[in-house]
Scaffold this active site. Structure first.
Site, PDB file in Angstrom:
ATOM      1  N   HIS A 179       0.771  -1.163  -0.029  1.00 28.07           N
ATOM      2  CA  HIS A 179       0.082  -0.085   0.045  1.00 28.07           C
ATOM      3  C   HIS A 179       0.709   1.134  -0.069  1.00 28.07           C
ATOM      4  O   HIS A 179       0.300   2.453  -0.208  1.00 28.07           O
ATOM      5  CB  HIS A 179      -1.025  -0.029   1.130  1.00 28.07           C
ATOM      6  CG  HIS A 179      -2.064  -0.968   1.184  1.00 28.07           C
ATOM      7  ND1 HIS A 179      -2.951  -1.228   0.059  1.00 28.07           N
ATOM      8  CD2 HIS A 179      -2.137  -2.036   2.233  1.00 28.07           C
ATOM      9  CE1 HIS A 179      -3.571  -2.009   0.397  1.00 28.07           C
ATOM     10  NE2 HIS A 179      -3.514  -2.688   1.621  1.00 28.07           N
ATOM     11  N   ASP A 212      -2.782 -10.568  -2.526  1.00 25.03           N
ATOM     12  CA  ASP A 212      -3.165  -9.907  -1.385  1.00 25.03           C
ATOM     13  C   ASP A 212      -4.925  -9.489  -1.446  1.00 25.03           C
ATOM     14  O   ASP A 212      -5.191  -9.430  -2.686  1.00 25.03           O
ATOM     15  CB  ASP A 212      -2.626  -8.880  -0.809  1.00 25.03           C
ATOM     16  CG  ASP A 212      -3.009  -8.367   0.583  1.00 25.03           C
ATOM     17  OD1 ASP A 212      -2.195  -8.704   1.615  1.00 25.03           O
ATOM     18  OD2 ASP A 212      -3.959  -7.470   0.637  1.00 25.03           O
ATOM     19  N   ASP A 268      -4.545 -12.766   3.234  1.00 26.37           N
ATOM     20  CA  ASP A 268      -5.822 -12.404   3.715  1.00 26.37           C
ATOM     21  C   ASP A 268      -7.169 -12.335   2.923  1.00 26.37           C
ATOM     22  O   ASP A 268      -8.349 -11.981   3.250  1.00 26.37           O
ATOM     23  CB  ASP A 268      -5.793 -10.828   4.119  1.00 26.37           C
ATOM     24  CG  ASP A 268      -5.015  -9.898   3.164  1.00 26.37           C
ATOM     25  OD1 ASP A 268      -4.861 -10.228   2.191  1.00 26.37           O
ATOM     26  OD2 ASP A 268      -4.667  -8.628   3.776  1.00 26.37           O
TER      27      ASP A 268
HETATM   28 ZN   LIG Z   1      -4.269  -7.159   2.588  1.00 32.09          ZN
END
Ligand SMILES: [Zn+2]
Length: 313
Positions: free
Chosen positions: A126, A163, A244
Site C-alpha cells: 500500500h 493479497d 488475507d
Molecule cells: Zn491485505
C-alpha cells in the site's frame, strides 16, 4: 530447489499498539507453523539487511523518506493515518523489510537460491511513492524490483499480488512502466479505495466479488493473468504474498483455502521456470487470522520447495 527464507528479529519490535491486526504475533505464527511442519528446516535461512537510502530512493523520493523519519517518536506511538502508526522501531523494521527483498533478489541472481520467501513486516504494497498508508511505510516489493533493474539490468519483471487488497502503492510506483507487469487480484469494492479501476496497459486487475471462492479465483487468475504473463516473458517473478483472502481472515470476505495459496505459488513458479530461470522472490503482505496465516504461509513455502500440500499431513 533451494528456497531461501529471509527474516529478521527486529521486525518484532515494530508494533502499532494493542489490538492492531498487523502485530508481531503474525511473524511468530508463521515461524512457529513452518518449524512445526518441518518446512523451515528445509530452507536456507538468513537475516535481512536494511535497505540503503539509494535503494529506497529508486521508488520513494528521498524528501519523503526524510519526512517519514522526522515523524518517528522517541517513545510511544504516533499516528500517520487511521491504521498506520509508528513506534521508535518501526522505520528500522521497514528498512529491513525492504532490504529483505533486495537481499532475495541478490540471492536469486547470484544463484545462491532458486526462490525466496521474505517473512517480514511491516508489509509494503500500500505504500505509494510519496505516501505511507495501510500498515505500509516503504514498498518492499517495488524496492526489490527497482534493485533488480539497477543492479542486474533486468528489463522485464512481473509482480503477482494475491493479497485481498488492491496494491495501490505498487501501481502508483510502476503505472505506465512497460517493464513491470503487475497482476493483482483483490476484493472489490474495498480498501484501499484508490486505483480500484486502474487503466494502465501494464496493470492486470482482477477484482473479486465478496464471497468469491477457490473456483472463481482460479478461473479469473488463469483467464486474466496467464496470457499477460506469457506475453511479458518476465526475467524475474516477484510475489506480493498476502494471505488475507483466506476464508478465515477477519479483515475481508474472500473464501480462499490453503490449497489455493499452494496453487497460485505453483503458477508463479511455472512462469519463473519458463521465462526467468526459476528466479522468484516473494514477500509477505497481509494475513490477519494467526492460525490461517501460519498455515497459508506453510502452503506457500511448501510450493516454493517443490513439495505437495496436504492439509491433513
Ligand atoms: Zn491485505
Amino acid at each position: 530447489m533451494i528456497t531461501s527464507f529471509i527474516s529478521h528479529p527486529h521486525c518484532d519490535r515494530h508494533h502499532m499498539g494493542p489490538g492492531h491486526p498487523e502485530s508481531p504475533k503474525r511473524l511468530e505464527a508463521i515461524t512457529a507453523r513452518l518449524a512445526l511442519s518441518g518446512v523451515l528446516q528445509q530452507t536456507m535461512q538468513s537475516d535481512a539487511k536494511p535497505a540503503s537510502d539509494e535503494q529506497l530512493a529508486r521508488v520513494h523520493p528521498l524528501r519523503h523518506v526524510r519526512a517519514l523519519e522526522k515523524c518517528v517518536p522517541e517513545q510511544g506511538i504516533v499516528t500517520l493515518d487511521a491504521d498506520t502508526l509508528m513506534n521508535p522501531d518501526s522505520l528500522i523494521a521497514a528498512r529491513l523489510a525492504a532490504g529483505a527483498v533486495v537481499r532475495g533478489v541478490d540471492q536469486v541472481f547470484r544463484q545462491q537460491a532458486d526462490n525466496v520467501f521474505c517473512a517480514m513486516r511491516p508489509p509494503g504494497h500500500h505504500a505509494e511513492a510519496s505516501e505511507a498508508m495501510g500498515f505500509c511505510f516503504y514498498n518492499n516489493i517495488a524496492v526489490g524490483a527497482a534493485h533488480a533493474r539497477a543492479q542486474y539490468g533486468v528489463e522485464r519483471i512481473a509482480i503477482l499480488d494475491f493479497d485481498v487488497h488492491q496494491c495501490n502503492g505498487t501501481i502508483d510506483i510502476f503505472r505506465d512502466d512497460p517493464g513491470v507487469l503487475i497482476c493483482t487480484s483483490f476484493q472489490y469494492p474495498f480498501y484501499p479505495w484508490r486505483y480500484l479501476n486502474p487503466d494502465y496497459p501494464n496493470v492486470i486487475a482482477t477484482p473479486l466479488d465478496p464471497g468469491s471462492d477457490s473456483r472463481v479465483f482460479r478461473r479469473a487468475v488463469e483467464h486474466d493473468w496467464l496470457p499477460a504473463l506469457q506475453a511479458h516473458r518476465p526475467e524475474l517473478v516477484l510475489v506480493s504474498a498476502g494471505f488475507d483472502a483466506h476464508r478465515d481472515d477477519p479483515l475481508a470476505d474472500i473464501r480462499l483455502e490453503y490449497e489455493d495459496f499452494h496453487w497460485i505459488t505453483e503458477l508463479a513458479m511455472d512462469i519463473a521456470r519458463t521465462y526467468a530461470g526459476h528466479r522468484l522472490v516473494s514477500a509477505l503482505e497481509g494475513g490477519y487470522d494467526l492460525n490461517a496465516l501460519g498455515r497459508s504461509a506453510e502452503a506457500h513455502v511448501k510450493a516454493l520447495l517443490g513439495l505437495p500440500y496436504d492439509r491433513h499431513a
